[in-house]
Design an enzyme around this catalytic site. Structure first.
Site: not given
Ligand code: G6P
Length: 592
Positions: A2, A587
């Site tokens: 969000c 994301k």
């Molecule tokens: C989400 C995103 C992934 C990412 C994960 C961890 O699932 O879609 O691409 O690897 O979160 O995110 P971070 O920001 O902690 O690396």
């Protein structure tokens, strides 16, 4: 996930500015969006399911509003529907709210609210916030907000409008919220990336604090209602680096930036001594290392654990943050906990950091977003220097995580009897995209197969995990990643003549073992694509060899993932899906 925008101006016609900035939060993932505008006593609410562009089409009125809040919603409580889309109004139509996070005690609060004769219209936890605001007595709205937030269990960043007031009320716990001000307006946002065009500085609202924001001033209060002073931060180049430029998709842009990111890290770590606090005394106090992250960052943790164990000879292990938190981890002052995160806001990683700190661990954050909560809370920050990453599929940040973790491991090794000093400059001469056009025929093989597998040993197994994640998250192809040695303990039963197996082999010493796994697959009719930087491959069982640049074994883990990032991207385009915004994913996962 969000996103929140709040905007208050001396000028009328704020909806354009709000929508323009709400669009900058699209990358975080959402399934509906809404806006509430205020002029004196009049609220105007518009909502839409799907793209923000649909919401924009509904804004075909004369806009003489000077204040508003808007939201992109990624459904958690309640399905994707107009009814559940934020902003939500209180029954008496005096308050409007947008909210990020999860109110865990919302069922209990809903009961309380209903017992007071108030009807809740949506299925969301968010609506309880405005309902509670409307139930408070008195004239002091900050006091009311404090009263209400003290009743909330869970995480929240909230922005409220109150009928008849030219002001925004904001509060946060565990979910980020930022405020920027210039001479004639103020903007509240869940991501400072929205501030680049109009503001030079911004304020991070501290955890468990609230603020009243008007065009003239920002008054911040702690939970004891004391006014507090917050230092401004500069809007930096990171927040401004989200332009798509000549590329069609962010995924393509971000993969193409990998060589530049590697270069930037090497230069930055030469100029700035990020390891200053990690000295001999620090090292001598470490008995074990735990690396914690989610998704792609978790895979970087697995790889980082191998680097640290191999180069610095300290027991190291990678953990999924959501598992780590509930695993009753054994942590004390002799434990080094490394939190790996692109966004620095992933809820489970952030809460794991808090847990580790409370248990006395030494904490290091390996993060990309410099102003993020994880960066602010860890003892030591090792920046990824990757620039803003927008595509949901994390690419350049992964390569950056591996390189930074390798730099950390070789730094730690300095304090051992066998320091491992590598010639990192070799990385500057690598052809990262060597023969990348040869990936097209491999894409054909993927599209013709019914089952896709990724196998490898040691570091190559971690690459297999990350390669599988890349492919499944943006192509929706079901695939399995396992260590090569595990094949015959179950998964081999799935292999048949409709199967495609990617075998990653970068370690000469394990080549013979890999070749025997290839024979097992071939005997069951599976096709094999070998991804390697080795020359010594002589096996009739391999159907296709993709060779990437012959970089030394030490650095191959940083490079071997690139063909798979490209493969996932190309396959996604062939299938006609969006590489930047895969379905159901966000994301930045800011809720548990
Ligand atoms: C989400 C995103 C992934 C990412 C994960 C961890 O699932 O879609 O691409 O690897 O979160 O995110 P971070 O920001 O902690 O690396």
């Amino acid at each position: 996930m969000c996103g929140i925008i709040g905007y208050i101006s001396q000028e009328k016609g704020v909806s354009k500015k709000i929508i323009h900035n709400l669009k900058k939060l699209e990358y975080r993932g959402y399934d509906s969006s809404g806006i509430c505008l205020l002029k004196g006593n009049t609220f105007l609410v518009k909502k839409s399911v799907g793209e923000i562009a649909k919401l924009e089409q509904k804004l075909n009125f004369v806009d003489d509003f000077d204040c508003g809040i808007a939201h992109t919603r990624w459904a958690t409580h309640g399905k994707v529907s107009l009814k559940n889309t934020h902003p939500h109004l209180s029954q008496d139509k005096c308050w409007a709210v947008v909210h990020n996070g999860i109110i865990e005690n919302f069922l209990e609060l809903s009961k309380l609210i209903k017992s007071k004769g108030v009807t809740l219209k949506s299925e969301t936890d968010t609506e309880t916030i405005v309902a509670l605001m409307a139930l408070q007595n008195g004239d002091d709205n900050i006091k009311k907000l404090n009263e209400v937030t003290s009743m909330l269990v869970g995480s929240y960043a909230i922005c409220l409008l109150h009928k008849g007031e030219h002001a925004l009320y904001v509060a946060r716990r565990h979910s980020p919220l930022y405020i920027a001000k210039n001479d004639n307006s103020c903007m509240v946002s869940s991501d400072p990336v929205t501030f680049g065009e109009d503001y030079g500085t911004y304020y991070t609202l501290p955890d468990d604090c609230m603020a009243k924001v008007t065009v003239d001033k920002i008054d911040v209060y702690d939970k004891n209602l004391n006014k507090i002073c917050v230092k401004p931060s500069e809007v930096g180049s990171f927040e401004k680096s989200a332009e798509l430029g000549k590329y069609s998709f962010y995924a393509e842009k971000e993969i193409s930036e990998i060589p530049k990111v590697i270069d930037t890290i090497l230069s930055n770590y030469k100029i700035v001594d990020h390891f200053k606090k990690i000295n001999k005394t620090f090292y001598s106090q470490i008995k074990k290392v735990k690396l914690i992250g989610c998704g792609t960052a978790y895979h970087a943790c697995l790889m980082g654990a191998k680097y640290i164990q191999n180069y610095a000879h300290i027991e190291a292990q990678g953990y999924i943050a959501s598992e780590f938190r509930y695993s009753k981890p054994l942590i004390d002052k002799n434990t080094l906990c490394i939190f790996v995160s692109q966004s620095g806001e992933t809820a489970d990683t952030l809460l794991s950091l808090e847990l580790a700190k409370n248990m006395g661990a030494k904490t290091v954050a390996v993060v990309n977003v410099p102003y993020s909560s994880i960066a602010q809370k860890a003892d030591v920050v090792l920046p990824l220097c990757a620039g803003m990453e927008v595509a949901v599929m994390s690419t350049k940040a992964y390569n950056a995580m591996l390189l930074v973790l390798m730099l950390l491991a070789s730094h730690l090794s300095k304090f051992t009897e066998s320091p491992q000093q590598f010639d990192y400059d070799v990385l500057k001469s690598v052809d990262f995209f060597k023969d990348v056009q040869k990936i097209d025929p491999i894409t054909d093989l993927v599209l013709k197969s019914e089952k896709v597998f990724f196998i490898g040993r040691g570091e190559d197994y971690v690459t297999a995990l990350e390669a599988g994640l890349k492919l499944k998250e943006i192509t929706y192809i079901n695939c399995v990643s396992i260590p090569s040695g595990e094949l015959k303990h179950g998964t081999l039963s799935l292999v048949d003549n409709k199967s495609l197996v990617f075998m990653i082999a970068t370690d000469k010493n394990l080549l013979a073992k890999n070749i025997s796994s290839a024979s097992e697959i071939k005997a069951r009719g599976g096709k094999i694509v070998l991804v390697t930087n080795l020359d010594e491959i002589q096996s009739g069982d391999i159907d296709y060899v993709y060779q990437f640049d012959k970089i030394t074994q030490k650095f191959s883990s940083i490079i071997s993932i690139i063909p798979f990032q490209v493969l996932a991207y190309k396959t996604c385009l062939r299938l006609g899906y969006s590489p930047d915004k895969p379905r159901n994913l966000a994301k930045s996962v800011t809720v548990e």
